[in-house]
Design an enzyme around this catalytic site. Structure first.
Site, mmCIF file in Angstrom:
data_model
loop_
_atom_site.group_PDB
_atom_site.id
_atom_site.type_symbol
_atom_site.label_atom_id
_atom_site.label_comp_id
_atom_site.label_asym_id
_atom_site.label_seq_id
_atom_site.Cartn_x
_atom_site.Cartn_y
_atom_site.Cartn_z
ATOM 1 N N LYS A 39 0.836 -1.200 0.000
ATOM 2 C CA LYS A 39 0.000 0.000 0.000
ATOM 3 C C LYS A 39 0.874 1.254 0.000
ATOM 4 C CE LYS A 39 -0.329 0.103 5.052
ATOM 5 N NZ LYS A 39 -1.215 0.180 6.224
ATOM 6 N N ARG A 133 -9.960 0.593 16.112
ATOM 7 C CA ARG A 133 -9.868 1.448 14.939
ATOM 8 C C ARG A 133 -10.909 0.957 13.941
ATOM 9 N NH1 ARG A 133 -4.193 1.955 11.749
ATOM 10 N NH2 ARG A 133 -4.833 -0.169 11.206
ATOM 11 N N TYR A 261 18.181 28.826 7.681
ATOM 12 C CA TYR A 261 17.055 29.609 8.200
ATOM 13 C C TYR A 261 17.035 29.571 9.725
ATOM 14 C CZ TYR A 261 14.988 29.916 3.536
ATOM 15 O OH TYR A 261 14.746 30.197 2.209
ATOM 16 N N MET A 309 13.734 23.821 1.868
ATOM 17 C CA MET A 309 12.844 23.139 0.935
ATOM 18 C C MET A 309 13.617 22.290 -0.072
ATOM 19 S SD MET A 309 9.932 24.693 -1.634
ATOM 20 C CE MET A 309 8.865 25.251 -0.309
#
Length: 365
Positions: A39, A133, A261, A309
């Site tokens: 999956k 669940r 950053y 990024m």
């Protein structure tokens, strides 16, 4: 050196490693049979490509859309859909390919009964044994079997399934409790003779009593750990994905100067910084801490500064005499576990593998 063909980050997918891991599970759990869980695009490795490496095994996916993609690609094995059907239209896929629909709720049985042509329909009934669940309650299992026998006798029940909440923890008492609840539900429903599937990756590693008839290995097929603490290489499992890039810039900075950053990381001494093509838009975790390891030419160096990024920065001072533009950087792979990177990023290997973005080329070897 960086070639003219483009940005150097890529995910190398080792087909032989995937086959090795799948065969390892089959041998470990024999005579139980593995369902190869592919999956989520085979955990980021490529759904169709890795389905072709699982010849001889049955496959498990989460959604009808994933099953349909495999059918369109002319998959040869039977496919188990773990979330089951959401509509009658979903179920028509059975007319094109052998599908096992995992049924977790009574409303899905209504869908099954509403299908005009039930020929070839196969289902696996999922029982909630304590994870809370998805799954029929233990009391609903017998009701579901009666409904199918009376309203849709053409539908074949091929298995009864449950899912563990804590099987990634060896010797966890809740696993034994869930097994007892599951077995009790089967006994009360007079269904103990049906094939059973309990074991996910954690149970494959730690709970032999839960192997039964079918096991459902997922993350371990890709060489990563269900708990992000174990080293799968010790067990003989192999990393399937190598996320790698190259050094695109080198610069010396002086003591007191910062990188990236937020100026999170500041040099304590004169430091050589390598900039690597690869950032959180590629799937490398933005929350990786300073000190998260990477390998430059096989040598371990620390992350220095916040991941951007498109780029990340490494302190390569220790290997300054050996590093140059274009050198190979292993971000994770056979020599640096994805689980170790995940630990430094306060996450799990599952998330890192499935987060590798589509802009990262997959190269199959």
């Amino acid at each position: 050196m960086i070639t003219a063909s483009g940005r150097p980050i890529r995910a190398r997918i080792d087909r032989a490693a995937f086959r090795h891991n799948l065969n390892w599970v089959a041998q470990r759990c024999h005579p139980a049979r593995p369902l190869a869980v592919i999956k989520a695009d085979a955990y980021g490795h490529g759904l169709v490509e890795l389905s072709r490496e699982a010849m001889g095994y049955e496959l498990a996916v989460a959604t009808t859309e994933e099953a349909a993609e495999l059918v369109h690609a002319v998959c040869h094995g039977r496919i188990w859909v773990l979330e089951g059907p959401f509509s009658v239209e979903c179920l028509t896929l059975t007319q094109r390919h052998p599908i096992v629909w995992v049924v977790h709720s009574l409303w899905q049985i209504d869908l099954l009964c509403a299908l005009p042509n039930k020929a070839g329909l196969q289902v696996c009934l999922k029982v909630d044994s304590g994870m809370h669940r998805l799954g029929l309650s233990p009391e609903q299992l017998g009701q579901a079997l009666v409904l199918l026998r009376e309203a849709a006798p053409a539908i074949e029940v091929v298995c009864v399934m449950t899912h563990f909440a804590n099987s990634d923890l060896p010797e966890d008492a809740s696993v034994a409790r869930q097994i007892a609840v599951f077995d009790g539900a089967l006994e009360r429903a007079a269904a103990a003779d049906l094939p059973q599937s309990l074991s996910n990756s954690g149970a494959v590693l730690s709970y032999a009593a839960a192997w039964r008839h079918w096991v459902r290995p997922g993350i371990i097929l890709y060489g990563a750990a269900p708990d992000s603490r174990s080293d799968m290489r010790v067990l003989g499992l192999q990393a399937v994905m190598t996320l790698e890039s190259r050094v695109m810039s080198l610069r010396w900075i002086e003591a007191g100067e910062s990188v990236g950053y937020g100026s999170r990381w500041t040099a304590q001494t004169r430091t050589l910084i390598a900039v690597v093509a690869g950032g959180y838009a590629d799937g490398y975790p933005r929350h990786a801490q300073d000190g998260t390891p990477a390998l430059v030419n096989g040598q371990r160096v620390p992350l220095a500064g916040r991941v951007s990024m498109d780029m990340l920065t490494l302190d390569v001072t220790r290997i300054a005499e050996q590093v140059q533009i274009g050198d190979v950087v292993e971000l994770w792979g056979p020599n640096l576990s994805v689980d170790e990177v995940a630990r430094h990023s306060n996450t799990i290997g599952y998330q890192l593998l499935t987060a590798v973005s589509p802009r990262v080329p997959r190269v199959y070897i």
